[in-house]
Enzyme design. Sequence first.
Site, short mmCIF file in Angstrom:
data_model
loop_
_atom_site.label_atom_id
_atom_site.label_comp_id
_atom_site.label_asym_id
_atom_site.label_seq_id
_atom_site.Cartn_x
_atom_site.Cartn_y
_atom_site.Cartn_z
N PHE A 42 0.81 -1.21 0.00
CA PHE A 42 0.00 0.00 0.00
C PHE A 42 0.85 1.27 0.00
CE2 PHE A 42 -3.49 -2.70 2.11
CZ PHE A 42 -3.97 -3.09 0.88
N HIS A 86 -0.74 -2.28 7.18
CA HIS A 86 -1.28 -1.00 6.71
C HIS A 86 -2.81 -1.14 6.66
CE1 HIS A 86 -0.23 2.63 4.00
NE2 HIS A 86 -1.50 2.74 4.36
N ILE A 87 -3.51 -0.39 7.51
CA ILE A 87 -4.96 -0.53 7.58
C ILE A 87 -5.61 -0.15 6.25
CG2 ILE A 87 -5.06 -0.19 10.08
CD1 ILE A 87 -6.09 2.65 9.54
N HIS A 88 -6.76 -0.75 6.00
CA HIS A 88 -7.52 -0.49 4.78
C HIS A 88 -8.97 -0.90 5.00
CE1 HIS A 88 -5.57 -4.44 4.59
NE2 HIS A 88 -6.61 -4.86 3.88
N LEU A 89 -9.86 -0.19 4.34
CA LEU A 89 -11.30 -0.42 4.46
C LEU A 89 -11.82 -1.04 3.16
CD1 LEU A 89 -14.05 0.03 5.92
CD2 LEU A 89 -14.08 2.31 4.89
#
Length: 167
Positions: free
Chosen positions: A24, A119-122
């Site tokens: 990301f 790595h955060i993700h929605l």
Amino acid sequence: MNDILYAPWRDEYVTHEKIEGCVFCHIASHAEDDAKLHVLYRDEFCFMVMNKYPYTPGHFMIIPTMHTDKLEELPSDVWLHMSILAQQGVKLLKEGMNATGVNLGMNLGSAAGAGIAEHIHLHLVPRWRGDTNFITSIGHTRVYSTDFEKIYEKIKRLLPEYISVVS
């Protein structure tokens, strides 16, 4: 071995160049490769990208540019910005892609099922009545009913009509 399922269109996933480090962060820092990386949208806070291994046609993610694995440390203004994009993305999927429902979700940490935990993700996953089947759970295979590139191009064309975040 009598049961062989050939999927030659997936060849690029095996032979494609591998990204070192956080995928990301790589996407965030390579705007010149947006088409190749299937980026739908980007701004100073985050970007939207098609999921390379989608659950359903049109599955995309909203990802903060800031590298973090902790939602609780994400600045509130970035989270709010992502939430506005999620609302607009849901509207795009429902109206532009005729989805009759949408799953939203974040898997925070590998223990929660995150494939890219660093790595955060929605996720925004469009759904249609009757789109469920047992092949995923029984056959460990996903059925993707249309061409990935066509869906990417369609969503990309629809974006100006639906995404209008004001920072």
